[in-house]
Design a protein around this motif. Sequence first.
Motif, PDB file in Angstrom:
ATOM      1  N   ASP A 165       0.908  -1.236   0.042  1.00 20.85           N
ATOM      2  CA  ASP A 165      -0.079   0.075   0.034  1.00 20.85           C
ATOM      3  C   ASP A 165       0.937   1.374  -0.111  1.00 20.85           C
ATOM      4  O   ASP A 165       0.557   2.251  -0.758  1.00 20.85           O
ATOM      5  CB  ASP A 165      -0.801  -0.084   1.297  1.00 20.85           C
ATOM      6  N   LEU A 168       2.682   1.617  -3.511  1.00 23.71           N
ATOM      7  CA  LEU A 168       1.667   1.884  -4.513  1.00 23.71           C
ATOM      8  C   LEU A 168       1.097   3.246  -4.503  1.00 23.71           C
ATOM      9  O   LEU A 168       0.358   3.550  -5.250  1.00 23.71           O
ATOM     10  CB  LEU A 168       0.659   0.788  -4.620  1.00 23.71           C
ATOM     11  N   SER A 169       1.156   3.914  -3.246  1.00 22.92           N
ATOM     12  CA  SER A 169       0.758   4.938  -3.085  1.00 22.92           C
ATOM     13  C   SER A 169       1.392   6.392  -3.511  1.00 22.92           C
ATOM     14  O   SER A 169       0.825   7.482  -3.644  1.00 22.92           O
ATOM     15  CB  SER A 169       0.121   5.304  -1.573  1.00 22.92           C
ATOM     16  N   SER A 182       2.189   2.070 -13.607  1.00 29.69           N
ATOM     17  CA  SER A 182       0.639   2.191 -13.096  1.00 29.69           C
ATOM     18  C   SER A 182       0.327   1.491 -11.824  1.00 29.69           C
ATOM     19  O   SER A 182       0.400   0.394 -11.629  1.00 29.69           O
ATOM     20  CB  SER A 182      -0.268   1.757 -14.383  1.00 29.69           C
ATOM     21  N   PRO A 183      -0.099   2.245 -10.888  1.00 32.36           N
ATOM     22  CA  PRO A 183      -0.302   1.623  -9.666  1.00 32.36           C
ATOM     23  C   PRO A 183      -1.270   0.587  -9.639  1.00 32.36           C
ATOM     24  O   PRO A 183      -1.118  -0.648  -8.992  1.00 32.36           O
ATOM     25  CB  PRO A 183      -0.718   2.736  -8.695  1.00 32.36           C
ATOM     26  N   ASP A 184      -2.483   0.521 -10.270  1.00 26.50           N
ATOM     27  CA  ASP A 184      -3.413  -0.214 -10.673  1.00 26.50           C
ATOM     28  C   ASP A 184      -2.853  -1.540 -11.306  1.00 26.50           C
ATOM     29  O   ASP A 184      -3.167  -2.629 -10.836  1.00 26.50           O
ATOM     30  CB  ASP A 184      -4.701   0.448 -11.533  1.00 26.50           C
ATOM     31  N   ARG A 187      -0.697  -3.363  -8.576  1.00 24.59           N
ATOM     32  CA  ARG A 187      -1.261  -4.012  -7.805  1.00 24.59           C
ATOM     33  C   ARG A 187      -2.044  -5.399  -8.179  1.00 24.59           C
ATOM     34  O   ARG A 187      -2.109  -6.371  -7.417  1.00 24.59           O
ATOM     35  CB  ARG A 187      -2.698  -2.970  -7.271  1.00 24.59           C
ATOM     36  N   GLY A 188      -2.491  -5.384  -9.411  1.00 21.87           N
ATOM     37  CA  GLY A 188      -2.968  -6.609 -10.117  1.00 21.87           C
ATOM     38  C   GLY A 188      -1.843  -7.478 -10.153  1.00 21.87           C
ATOM     39  O   GLY A 188      -2.043  -8.929 -10.047  1.00 21.87           O
TER      40      GLY A 188
END
Length: 265
Positions: A165, A168-169, A182-184, A187-188
Amino acid sequence: MTSRTTAEDDAPTSRHRPLLVLGKITEILDAFSLTRPELTLGEIQQATGIPTSTVQRLVSNMVAEGMLDRSGERVRVGVRMAYWAAAAAKGVDVLTLVNPILREIRDATGETACLFREEQGYRVCVAVAETRHALRREMFVGKIMPLHAGSAGRVLLAWNPPLADAVLSGPLEPFTDATVTSPDVLRGLVAQTRRDGFAITTAERDDGASGLAAPVFDPASDLVGALAISGPTIRMPRPRCEELVDLLVAHAEQLTRTLGGRHPS
């Protein structure tokens, strides 16, 4: 003078018999892994090659002694073993245990093997067995690298949600055209790493370099670090990395078991 051979000479002595039994017990315990924690008697027999009647007898005795636990028709390594494993690992430096495993991986693959830990928001190489090839990725103990680029970083994020977290923030710096920024998306990929139990990346931190990594856990199921293999993509294209996954995961499980560790449920 002729020598005499008696039935007593031919018979196995009590001094030798326990060694044979211990060897079979070891084979039975080695049949279990983090990916196959429960086995039937038939599966144990297939994995070890020990005769069925011997497997039945030894498993019954091991259950009675708490070395194995039985649940219906399946057995698993007994909880009592965790006490012995914890005592064995108590006071032992992890690096003392990991260095021989890194050398085994290096010798089996020909590539550099490392252990990474997270330190203050970065991944740090804490142990390494370098390849003997002249063409190699630069790696040394103490080398500091980003967490968001590379297979070892992905493993460290996958089993440490608060760390993921935090990483990725913030902004994700690009190092190559293949770096995930890309954080998204990242995250995947981190979630996929946790599902798969390993990560493979190519050219995310260095152009022309590949790596794969798997997690190592302690007795509390906390992440110890990421065991990794890395090398030039010319020797480690994606198909080659995929071929090395089973070897890497097996060594990561071996180190986890040596530490008395267990995979998070």
